[in-house]
Write a protein that holds these residues in place. Structure first.
Motif: not given
Length: 132
Positions: A24-28, A30-35, A73-77
């Motif tokens: 999940d920490t590595f996927k952060l 992707d979370l920022v980019e999707h935001t 699907e690539r988002l964390p949590f």
């Protein structure tokens, strides 16, 4: 160094108890980019983004935006697991009865102190001065 180690181990325990894994920490990122993508395309703020991806609007957002499925699907949590350990405690009472009587021995001791070291207290010529 001990302080840093203590802080890191405390954070590890905190993250594990919250269900946050290393992946999940590595996927952060992707979370920022999707935001940022949602901010530019739909004008969503951070709270609306989290509401659409993790809150009450999640099902409607997934139905309306199926083209973003690979990004979702690539988002964390996103893992859904309940690792609740249940422990059953059974307390059974046992009563132990002593069948054999407890014996106490009474004995008279005949010990007398003998001063075997009296030869060590001989008066010496060399003694420290004594006050009168």
């Amino acid at each position: 160094m001990k302080t840093l180690t203590t802080i890191l181990l405390s954070c590890l325990v905190l993250f594990q108890s919250a269900g946050i894994s290393i992946s999940d920490t590595f996927k952060l990122i992707d979370l920022v980019e999707h935001t940022k993508y949602h901010s530019q395309e739909y004008g969503d703020d951070c709270f609306t983004f989290f509401e659409k991806h993790y809150g009450a609007l999640k099902t409607s957002h997934q139905k309306n935006h199926k083209e973003e499925k690979s990004q979702h699907e690539r988002l964390p949590f996103q893992h859904i697991n309940a690792n609740h350990s249940s422990f059953e405690v059974v307390v059974m009472s046992y009563e132990f009865y002593l069948d054999t009587p407890i014996l106490t021995l009474i004995s008279n001791s005949h010990f007398y102190y003998q001063n075997l070291y009296s030869y060590l207290k001989r008066p010496s010529v060399f003694q420290p001065p004594q006050s009168v």
